[in-house]
Design a protein around this motif. Structure first.
Motif, PDB file in Angstrom:
ATOM      1  N   ASP A   1      -3.239   2.370  12.432  1.00 27.70           N
ATOM      2  CA  ASP A   1      -2.809   3.244  11.361  1.00 27.70           C
ATOM      3  C   ASP A   1      -3.882   4.805  12.333  1.00 27.70           C
ATOM      4  OD1 ASP A   1      -1.487   5.046   9.667  1.00 27.70           O
ATOM      5  OD2 ASP A   1      -3.710   4.276   8.001  1.00 27.70           O
ATOM      6  N   LYS A   2      -3.789   4.925  13.375  1.00 23.73           N
ATOM      7  CA  LYS A   2      -4.427   6.183  13.752  1.00 23.73           C
ATOM      8  C   LYS A   2      -3.782   7.620  14.481  1.00 23.73           C
ATOM      9  CE  LYS A   2      -7.890   7.744  16.992  1.00 23.73           C
ATOM     10  NZ  LYS A   2      -8.909   8.558  16.274  1.00 23.73           N
ATOM     11  N   PHE A   3      -3.979   8.325  14.405  1.00 20.72           N
ATOM     12  CA  PHE A   3      -2.951   9.612  14.422  1.00 20.72           C
ATOM     13  C   PHE A   3      -3.222   9.756  16.178  1.00 20.72           C
ATOM     14  CE2 PHE A   3      -2.396  14.230  15.132  1.00 20.72           C
ATOM     15  CZ  PHE A   3      -1.953  14.366  14.924  1.00 20.72           C
ATOM     16  N   VAL A   4      -2.418   9.825  16.948  1.00 20.96           N
ATOM     17  CA  VAL A   4      -2.974  10.593  18.718  1.00 20.96           C
ATOM     18  C   VAL A   4      -2.326  11.767  18.770  1.00 20.96           C
ATOM     19  CG1 VAL A   4      -3.492   7.690  19.107  1.00 20.96           C
ATOM     20  CG2 VAL A   4      -0.885   8.343  19.310  1.00 20.96           C
ATOM     21  N   GLY A   5      -1.363  12.840  18.760  1.00 23.97           N
ATOM     22  CA  GLY A   5      -0.492  13.197  19.202  1.00 23.97           C
ATOM     23  C   GLY A   5       1.015  13.692  17.912  1.00 23.97           C
ATOM     24  N   THR A   6       1.084  14.444  18.964  1.00 20.71           N
ATOM     25  CA  THR A   6       2.472  14.912  18.093  1.00 20.71           C
ATOM     26  C   THR A   6       3.881  15.015  18.738  1.00 20.71           C
ATOM     27  OG1 THR A   6       2.606  17.183  18.163  1.00 20.71           O
ATOM     28  CG2 THR A   6       1.029  16.415  16.626  1.00 20.71           C
ATOM     29  N   ILE A   7       5.076  15.072  18.997  1.00 18.04           N
ATOM     30  CA  ILE A   7       6.451  14.676  19.500  1.00 18.04           C
ATOM     31  C   ILE A   7       7.414  15.864  18.386  1.00 18.04           C
ATOM     32  CG2 ILE A   7       7.302  12.997  18.739  1.00 18.04           C
ATOM     33  CD1 ILE A   7       8.163  12.953  21.860  1.00 18.04           C
ATOM     34  N   GLY A   8       8.023  16.425  19.091  1.00 23.16           N
ATOM     35  CA  GLY A   8       9.068  17.647  18.016  1.00 23.16           C
ATOM     36  C   GLY A   8       9.592  18.165  18.946  1.00 23.16           C
ATOM     37  N   LEU A   9      11.465  18.333  18.043  1.00 19.62           N
ATOM     38  CA  LEU A   9      12.195  19.565  18.678  1.00 19.62           C
ATOM     39  C   LEU A   9      12.403  20.612  18.181  1.00 19.62           C
ATOM     40  CD1 LEU A   9      14.479  16.590  17.440  1.00 19.62           C
ATOM     41  CD2 LEU A   9      14.354  16.619  19.480  1.00 19.62           C
ATOM     42  N   ASN A  10      12.009  21.264  19.072  1.00 19.37           N
ATOM     43  CA  ASN A  10      12.404  23.061  19.583  1.00 19.37           C
ATOM     44  C   ASN A  10      13.499  23.518  19.389  1.00 19.37           C
ATOM     45  OD1 ASN A  10       9.299  22.359  19.271  1.00 19.37           O
ATOM     46  ND2 ASN A  10       9.084  22.001  21.397  1.00 19.37           N
ATOM     47  N   HIS A  11      13.065  24.703  19.056  1.00 20.00           N
ATOM     48  CA  HIS A  11      14.374  25.602  18.487  1.00 20.00           C
ATOM     49  C   HIS A  11      15.962  24.395  18.690  1.00 20.00           C
ATOM     50  CE1 HIS A  11      11.942  28.169  20.474  1.00 20.00           C
ATOM     51  NE2 HIS A  11      11.302  27.523  21.321  1.00 20.00           N
ATOM     52  N   LEU A  12      15.617  24.075  17.350  1.00 25.97           N
ATOM     53  CA  LEU A  12      17.062  22.948  17.182  1.00 25.97           C
ATOM     54  C   LEU A  12      18.269  23.756  16.847  1.00 25.97           C
ATOM     55  CD1 LEU A  12      18.083  19.869  16.526  1.00 25.97           C
ATOM     56  CD2 LEU A  12      17.178  20.222  14.183  1.00 25.97           C
ATOM     57  N   ASN A  13      19.169  23.062  17.142  1.00 23.28           N
ATOM     58  CA  ASN A  13      20.462  24.188  16.687  1.00 23.28           C
ATOM     59  C   ASN A  13      21.616  22.920  16.679  1.00 23.28           C
ATOM     60  OD1 ASN A  13      23.053  25.567  16.600  1.00 23.28           O
ATOM     61  ND2 ASN A  13      22.250  26.861  17.323  1.00 23.28           N
ATOM     62  N   THR A  14      21.708  22.528  15.526  1.00 20.39           N
ATOM     63  CA  THR A  14      23.080  21.196  14.888  1.00 20.39           C
ATOM     64  C   THR A  14      24.014  22.167  15.166  1.00 20.39           C
ATOM     65  OG1 THR A  14      22.764  21.532  13.371  1.00 20.39           O
ATOM     66  CG2 THR A  14      21.298  19.602  14.023  1.00 20.39           C
ATOM     67  N   TYR A  15      24.220  23.362  14.616  1.00 18.48           N
ATOM     68  CA  TYR A  15      25.357  23.703  15.221  1.00 18.48           C
ATOM     69  C   TYR A  15      26.128  23.598  16.875  1.00 18.48           C
ATOM     70  CZ  TYR A  15      29.827  26.412  15.481  1.00 18.48           C
ATOM     71  OH  TYR A  15      30.756  27.047  15.544  1.00 18.48           O
ATOM     72  N   SER A  16      25.065  23.953  17.774  1.00 15.91           N
ATOM     73  CA  SER A  16      25.430  24.030  19.216  1.00 15.91           C
ATOM     74  C   SER A  16      25.033  23.160  19.466  1.00 15.91           C
ATOM     75  CB  SER A  16      24.619  24.940  19.345  1.00 15.91           C
ATOM     76  OG  SER A  16      24.892  27.116  19.423  1.00 15.91           O
ATOM     77  N   LYS A  17      24.627  21.843  19.144  1.00 18.93           N
ATOM     78  CA  LYS A  17      24.240  20.722  19.151  1.00 18.93           C
ATOM     79  C   LYS A  17      22.897  20.561  20.090  1.00 18.93           C
ATOM     80  CE  LYS A  17      28.000  18.389  17.268  1.00 18.93           C
ATOM     81  NZ  LYS A  17      27.359  18.372  17.026  1.00 18.93           N
ATOM     82  N   LYS A  18      21.810  21.707  20.775  1.00 22.75           N
ATOM     83  CA  LYS A  18      20.853  21.113  21.882  1.00 22.75           C
ATOM     84  C   LYS A  18      19.850  21.088  20.659  1.00 22.75           C
ATOM     85  CE  LYS A  18      21.514  26.483  22.016  1.00 22.75           C
ATOM     86  NZ  LYS A  18      22.174  27.454  23.186  1.00 22.75           N
TER      87      LYS A  18
ATOM     88  N   ARG B   1      23.094  18.475  24.074  1.00 17.76           N
ATOM     89  CA  ARG B   1      21.864  18.878  25.420  1.00 17.76           C
ATOM     90  C   ARG B   1      20.517  18.489  24.969  1.00 17.76           C
ATOM     91  NH1 ARG B   1      20.898  22.512  29.624  1.00 17.76           N
ATOM     92  NH2 ARG B   1      18.397  23.842  29.127  1.00 17.76           N
ATOM     93  N   MET B   2      19.681  18.490  25.605  1.00 21.72           N
ATOM     94  CA  MET B   2      18.303  18.290  25.150  1.00 21.72           C
ATOM     95  C   MET B   2      17.368  18.947  26.114  1.00 21.72           C
ATOM     96  SD  MET B   2      15.219  17.627  23.497  1.00 21.72           S
ATOM     97  CE  MET B   2      16.568  16.572  21.904  1.00 21.72           C
ATOM     98  N   GLY B   3      16.769  20.234  26.264  1.00 19.52           N
ATOM     99  CA  GLY B   3      15.812  20.819  26.920  1.00 19.52           C
ATOM    100  C   GLY B   3      13.994  20.826  26.523  1.00 19.52           C
ATOM    101  N   ALA B   4      13.587  21.228  27.475  1.00 18.76           N
ATOM    102  CA  ALA B   4      12.211  20.709  27.993  1.00 18.76           C
ATOM    103  C   ALA B   4      11.186  22.071  28.526  1.00 18.76           C
ATOM    104  CB  ALA B   4      11.923  19.057  28.501  1.00 18.76           C
ATOM    105  N   VAL B   5      10.527  23.019  28.605  1.00 17.13           N
ATOM    106  CA  VAL B   5       9.875  23.872  29.136  1.00 17.13           C
ATOM    107  C   VAL B   5       8.125  23.160  29.655  1.00 17.13           C
ATOM    108  CG1 VAL B   5       9.555  26.031  28.919  1.00 17.13           C
ATOM    109  CG2 VAL B   5      11.442  25.319  28.214  1.00 17.13           C
TER     110      VAL B   5
END
Length: 181
Positions: free
Chosen positions: A75-92, A128-132
């Motif tokens: 039960d230890k918090f170690v970080g975060t992960i996320g979807l940025n610039h989410l646009n479900t209409y454009s599917k990315k 589409r999944m991007g990463a920068v």
């Protein structure tokens, strides 16, 4: 939309709340974590509180989702992960993540990325999944390539951090290229 809690063998990906405030601050105040993060290290717990609040607003507006990464057995918090610039209409969207250095090289990031990709392609129906990332961020680039991301190019002077502009590499993965393994 109800916040999607995700689970893997070792991890729970949960909604970020102030319950994780001090642990989140501990991670994001470390220069070794923010070195390639496109933001400077946090200077106060209030900064962390503001970011957690903005995560809630971003989710409620449908522009992104940020999960806290919690180890199931501790039960230890170690970080975060996320979807940025989410646009479900454009599917990315773009994926981003950070982990406490104490848990680097344990496969936690890969496990979390795998589950977020599954959720994004199978449940959200993204195409589409991007990463920068910084060109120097070899660890993140390794994780992206492990999942089949392709480097599309370099954005010159794209990230402004620590009073200077930095180049950024752009990666992408299409649903048709993704394998749930």
């Amino acid at each position: 939309m109800e916040f999607p809690t995700l689970e893997t063998d070792r991890l729970a990906l949960v909604r970020m709340t102030n319950h994780y405030l001090h642990s989140y601050y501990d991670i994001m105040s470390r220069d070794e974590v923010t070195k390639y993060y496109s933001m400077e290290s946090l200077k106060s717990v209030e900064d962390a509180e503001n970011i957690i609040s903005s995560m809630k607003t971003t989710f409620e507006s449908g522009r992104g989702i940020r999960w806290g990464i919690v180890l199931n057995d501790k039960d230890k918090f170690v970080g975060t992960i996320g979807l940025n610039h989410l646009n479900t209409y454009s599917k990315k969207a773009e994926v981003g993540f950070e982990i406490h250095p104490e848990f680097w090289n344990e496969g936690i990031t890969s496990e979390a990325v795998s589950e977020v990709l599954r959720y994004s392609f199978e449940e959200l129906g993204l195409f589409r999944m991007g990463a920068v990332t910084y060109p120097q961020n070899k660890t993140s680039i390794h994780v992206l390539k492990k999942f089949g991301f392709s480097k599309e190019g370099v954005l010159r002077g794209y990230i402004y951090q620590n009073q200077q502009s930095h180049d950024a590499c752009v990666f992408s993965l299409l649903r048709s290229e993704w394998s749930s393994k």
